[in-house]
Scaffold this active site. Structure first.
Site, PDB file in Angstrom:
ATOM      1  N   ARG A 197     -74.285 -81.443 -81.193  1.00 48.92           N
ATOM      2  CA  ARG A 197     -74.046 -82.680 -80.422  1.00 48.92           C
ATOM      3  C   ARG A 197     -75.078 -82.771 -79.309  1.00 48.92           C
ATOM      4  O   ARG A 197     -74.767 -82.637 -78.123  1.00 48.92           O
ATOM      5  CB  ARG A 197     -72.632 -82.669 -79.898  1.00 48.92           C
ATOM      6  CG  ARG A 197     -71.664 -82.731 -81.070  1.00 48.92           C
ATOM      7  CD  ARG A 197     -70.358 -83.243 -80.668  1.00 48.92           C
ATOM      8  NE  ARG A 197     -70.065 -84.443 -81.407  1.00 48.92           N
ATOM      9  CZ  ARG A 197     -68.899 -85.066 -81.341  1.00 48.92           C
ATOM     10  NH1 ARG A 197     -67.978 -84.647 -80.549  1.00 48.92           N
ATOM     11  NH2 ARG A 197     -68.692 -86.139 -82.057  1.00 48.92           N
ATOM     12  N   GLN A 207     -77.916 -87.548 -81.919  1.00 48.74           N
ATOM     13  CA  GLN A 207     -76.857 -88.556 -81.743  1.00 48.74           C
ATOM     14  C   GLN A 207     -76.863 -89.625 -82.833  1.00 48.74           C
ATOM     15  O   GLN A 207     -75.808 -90.040 -83.313  1.00 48.74           O
ATOM     16  CB  GLN A 207     -77.018 -89.228 -80.388  1.00 48.74           C
ATOM     17  CG  GLN A 207     -75.720 -89.441 -79.684  1.00 48.74           C
ATOM     18  CD  GLN A 207     -75.899 -89.625 -78.183  1.00 48.74           C
ATOM     19  OE1 GLN A 207     -77.020 -89.675 -77.683  1.00 48.74           O
ATOM     20  NE2 GLN A 207     -74.800 -89.732 -77.482  1.00 48.74           N
ATOM     21  N   ASP A 240     -74.843 -88.738 -86.025  1.00 50.81           N
ATOM     22  CA  ASP A 240     -73.518 -88.178 -85.792  1.00 50.81           C
ATOM     23  C   ASP A 240     -72.406 -89.014 -86.438  1.00 50.81           C
ATOM     24  O   ASP A 240     -71.868 -89.937 -85.840  1.00 50.81           O
ATOM     25  CB  ASP A 240     -73.308 -88.055 -84.284  1.00 50.81           C
ATOM     26  CG  ASP A 240     -72.036 -87.321 -83.925  1.00 50.81           C
ATOM     27  OD1 ASP A 240     -71.293 -86.930 -84.845  1.00 50.81           O
ATOM     28  OD2 ASP A 240     -71.785 -87.143 -82.728  1.00 50.81           O
ATOM     29  N   SER A 297     -68.936 -89.186 -84.609  1.00 53.60           N
ATOM     30  CA  SER A 297     -68.826 -90.195 -83.545  1.00 53.60           C
ATOM     31  C   SER A 297     -68.678 -91.597 -84.125  1.00 53.60           C
ATOM     32  O   SER A 297     -67.827 -92.371 -83.680  1.00 53.60           O
ATOM     33  CB  SER A 297     -70.062 -90.162 -82.644  1.00 53.60           C
ATOM     34  OG  SER A 297     -70.037 -89.021 -81.840  1.00 53.60           O
ATOM     35  N   TYR A 325     -67.256 -80.014 -76.632  1.00 50.61           N
ATOM     36  CA  TYR A 325     -65.869 -80.208 -77.052  1.00 50.61           C
ATOM     37  C   TYR A 325     -64.932 -79.517 -76.059  1.00 50.61           C
ATOM     38  O   TYR A 325     -65.361 -78.686 -75.263  1.00 50.61           O
ATOM     39  CB  TYR A 325     -65.639 -79.588 -78.437  1.00 50.61           C
ATOM     40  CG  TYR A 325     -66.291 -80.303 -79.584  1.00 50.61           C
ATOM     41  CD1 TYR A 325     -65.821 -81.539 -80.006  1.00 50.61           C
ATOM     42  CD2 TYR A 325     -67.360 -79.734 -80.261  1.00 50.61           C
ATOM     43  CE1 TYR A 325     -66.400 -82.185 -81.079  1.00 50.61           C
ATOM     44  CE2 TYR A 325     -67.949 -80.377 -81.344  1.00 50.61           C
ATOM     45  CZ  TYR A 325     -67.461 -81.598 -81.746  1.00 50.61           C
ATOM     46  OH  TYR A 325     -68.023 -82.248 -82.808  1.00 50.61           O
TER      47      TYR A 325
HETATM   48  P1  NAD Z   1     -62.678 -84.344 -80.571  1.00 52.12           P
HETATM   49  O1  NAD Z   1     -62.384 -85.357 -81.630  1.00 52.12           O
HETATM   50  O2  NAD Z   1     -62.864 -82.923 -80.944  1.00 52.12           O
HETATM   51  O3  NAD Z   1     -61.441 -84.387 -79.515  1.00 52.12           O
HETATM   52  C1  NAD Z   1     -60.960 -85.585 -78.969  1.00 52.12           C
HETATM   53  C2  NAD Z   1     -60.604 -85.360 -77.508  1.00 52.12           C
HETATM   54  O4  NAD Z   1     -59.440 -84.546 -77.399  1.00 52.12           O
HETATM   55  C3  NAD Z   1     -61.684 -84.674 -76.694  1.00 52.12           C
HETATM   56  O5  NAD Z   1     -62.087 -85.536 -75.637  1.00 52.12           O
HETATM   57  C4  NAD Z   1     -60.994 -83.417 -76.172  1.00 52.12           C
HETATM   58  O6  NAD Z   1     -61.420 -83.064 -74.864  1.00 52.12           O
HETATM   59  C5  NAD Z   1     -59.548 -83.852 -76.182  1.00 52.12           C
HETATM   60  N1  NAD Z   1     -58.550 -82.781 -76.117  1.00 52.12           N
HETATM   61  C6  NAD Z   1     -58.536 -81.574 -76.734  1.00 52.12           C
HETATM   62  N2  NAD Z   1     -57.416 -80.893 -76.434  1.00 52.12           N
HETATM   63  C7  NAD Z   1     -56.679 -81.691 -75.597  1.00 52.12           C
HETATM   64  C8  NAD Z   1     -55.420 -81.563 -74.947  1.00 52.12           C
HETATM   65  N3  NAD Z   1     -54.670 -80.481 -75.111  1.00 52.12           N
HETATM   66  N4  NAD Z   1     -54.995 -82.573 -74.168  1.00 52.12           N
HETATM   67  C9  NAD Z   1     -55.739 -83.698 -74.022  1.00 52.12           C
HETATM   68  N5  NAD Z   1     -56.940 -83.886 -74.613  1.00 52.12           N
HETATM   69  C10 NAD Z   1     -57.395 -82.893 -75.388  1.00 52.12           C
HETATM   70  O7  NAD Z   1     -63.918 -84.753 -79.676  1.00 52.12           O
HETATM   71  P2  NAD Z   1     -64.930 -85.988 -79.803  1.00 52.12           P
HETATM   72  O8  NAD Z   1     -64.226 -87.227 -79.410  1.00 52.12           O
HETATM   73  O9  NAD Z   1     -65.596 -85.953 -81.121  1.00 52.12           O
HETATM   74  O10 NAD Z   1     -66.011 -85.619 -78.686  1.00 52.12           O
HETATM   75  C11 NAD Z   1     -65.666 -85.185 -77.387  1.00 52.12           C
HETATM   76  C12 NAD Z   1     -66.786 -85.525 -76.407  1.00 52.12           C
HETATM   77  O11 NAD Z   1     -68.026 -84.963 -76.833  1.00 52.12           O
HETATM   78  C13 NAD Z   1     -67.084 -87.015 -76.290  1.00 52.12           C
HETATM   79  O12 NAD Z   1     -66.244 -87.695 -75.449  1.00 52.12           O
HETATM   80  C14 NAD Z   1     -68.490 -87.004 -75.767  1.00 52.12           C
HETATM   81  O13 NAD Z   1     -68.512 -86.902 -74.357  1.00 52.12           O
HETATM   82  C15 NAD Z   1     -69.069 -85.771 -76.354  1.00 52.12           C
HETATM   83  N6  NAD Z   1     -69.997 -86.156 -77.431  1.00 52.12           N
HETATM   84  C16 NAD Z   1     -71.330 -85.945 -77.245  1.00 52.12           C
HETATM   85  C17 NAD Z   1     -72.217 -86.328 -78.230  1.00 52.12           C
HETATM   86  C18 NAD Z   1     -73.689 -86.114 -78.058  1.00 52.12           C
HETATM   87  O14 NAD Z   1     -74.129 -85.832 -76.978  1.00 52.12           O
HETATM   88  N7  NAD Z   1     -74.471 -86.237 -79.125  1.00 52.12           N
HETATM   89  C19 NAD Z   1     -71.769 -86.890 -79.414  1.00 52.12           C
HETATM   90  C20 NAD Z   1     -70.400 -87.091 -79.574  1.00 52.12           C
HETATM   91  C21 NAD Z   1     -69.522 -86.696 -78.571  1.00 52.12           C
END
Ligand code: NAD
Length: 371
Positions: free
Chosen positions: A123, A128, A131, A134, A230
């Site tokens: 990530r 990006q 991905d 996402s 994550y």
């Molecule tokens: P994910 O689908 O693995 O998880 C979804 C959300 O659940 C996450 O925000 C995580 O923090 C949250 N979570 C986990 N356990 C929890 C709990 N017990 N209570 C409440 N929330 C909880 O994650 P995702 O949505 O695929 O990605 C997370 C973050 O990664 C994004 O918000 C973003 O900031 C980042 N991201 C970065 C890139 C990049 O830079 N290329 C790409 C995609 C995502």
């Protein structure tokens, strides 16, 4: 013009998993990739997403039956991992999801395939555009609010009418990652009062920038963010404490979109029987974590259950309900990846020192042990 014989061959598979309606490459991207590769598409691959074979032919592809594709294409792309990997020719490069599936890992080792598993994409900013997690989570977050709105017995927006005033509904995204943030944005567009809850402190600013209120898990409960961006894994005690911290807020909500996930682990249990008993009848929970165990104690993947007047909607594979746009975005990611793999007329390059390639090829140690 490039010599056809020297261009790498890319095969696009039809999806045969029940309910899977997406296609990994759409005709517009086939056209763009056609400059540096020859592309063969399995008959009917795009039909469910609204892309007929004729559109692929117009874009420069050849249509073929599956056996000829899997026995000859250098790079084979699909949405889900193909179930017939044993019939692929050894050395083939397979681009698809399935990187967390031990059965896929076994078939990949047995056949000496190179599986670029899309869940393993690093990530990073550079990756990006490739991905799919996402892009597909964005669609799921949107679709979850649409599903939730249909299941609610109240409206989302405030309405002032001659017959009286309708109050806006209160909505919360439990897990404010990619899907949760899109759910917040969609609910706000539809007029709901939106909130977001997450263990990562970085989510606060993202939730607030959408005009929603951030519900903090409290200083002691904030999980560390893992180096990969994550949420870090949480102990059973931490999850229990999160449930108790969250319950009073949930008792005031009408629409709950749950999408909390920890990669490679069962989804955290955030809404147990005790919390469910405290929710107002008529509350709707859309559980996007259903396929990895669910965020509630009563989630039934693929079903809607009603407990004490609370509906728990646990649709699986929501992006397939909107397969045209889901496929366009998935395909845009795959095209960016293929352009990275095939940068010029020198052909396919799988450089192990490239962090994107190394990440995609890397095999989870637990899967290796299971294989
Ligand atoms: P994910 O689908 O693995 O998880 C979804 C959300 O659940 C996450 O925000 C995580 O923090 C949250 N979570 C986990 N356990 C929890 C709990 N017990 N209570 C409440 N929330 C909880 O994650 P995702 O949505 O695929 O990605 C997370 C973050 O990664 C994004 O918000 C973003 O900031 C980042 N991201 C970065 C890139 C990049 O830079 N290329 C790409 C995609 C995502």
């Amino acid at each position: 013009m490039a010599n056809d014989d020297l261009r790498p061959s890319i095969g696009v598979l039809a999806e045969h998993f029940p309910g899977e309606r997406r296609v990994a490459l759409v005709p517009a991207d086939v056209r763009r990739l056609g400059k540096s590769a020859t592309i063969t598409v399995e008959r009917g691959a795009g039909a469910e997403a609204g892309f007929p074979d004729e559109a692929y032919i117009e874009a420069g592809a050849t249509i073929a039956h599956r056996p000829s594709i899997v026995s000859s294409a250098g790079v084979v792309v699909g949405v889900r991992a193909p179930s017939d990997l044993a019939s692929f020719h050894p050395g083939a490069v397979v681009v698809s999801l399935g990187g967390r599936d031990a059965g896929v890992a076994r078939a990949v080792f047995a056949r000496e395939l190179k599986h670029l598993a899309l869940e393993r994409l690093p990530r990073t900013t550079r990756a990006q555009a490739m991905d799919v997690l996402s892009s597909q989570a964005t669609i799921a977050g949107y679709a979850a609010v649409i599903e939730g709105a249909r299941a609610l017995d109240v409206l989302l927006p405030m309405l002032t009418t001659a017959a009286g005033v309708v109050k806006p509904a209160r909505m919360i995204a439990v897990g404010a990652g990619v899907a949760g943030l899109q759910a917040i944005a969609t609910a706000r567009r539809l007029g709901a009062v939106a909130h977001g809850f997450d263990v990562r402190e970085a989510a606060r600013e993202q939730v607030e920038s959408l005009g929603a209120r951030f519900v903090s898990p409290g200083e002691a409960l904030k999980a560390r963010e893992a180096a990969n961006g994550y949420a870090a894994d949480q102990s059973a005690d931490e999850q229990a404490a999160l449930r108790r911290a969250l319950a009073p807020t949930l008792a005031h909500m009408q629409l709950i979109v749950a999408s909390a996930q920890i990669p490679g682990r069962p989804a955290p249990l955030l809404i147990d029987d005790e919390t469910l008993a405290g929710l107002a009848p008529g509350t709707v929970i859309v559980d996007l974590a259903a396929e990895s165990g669910g965020n509630t104690s009563r989630t039934e993947p693929g079903e809607t259950v009603t407990i004490g007047g609370v509906k728990i909607v646990a649709s699986v594979n929501l992006p397939s309900q909107m397969p045209a746009d889901a496929s366009r975005l998935f395909s845009g990611n795959i095209r960016a990846l293929l352009e990275h793999l095939i940068p010029d007329e020198t052909g396919l390059q799988l450089r192990p020192d490239d962090p994107i390639i190394a990440g995609l090829l890397g095999v989870d140690q637990t899967l290796r042990a299971a294989a």
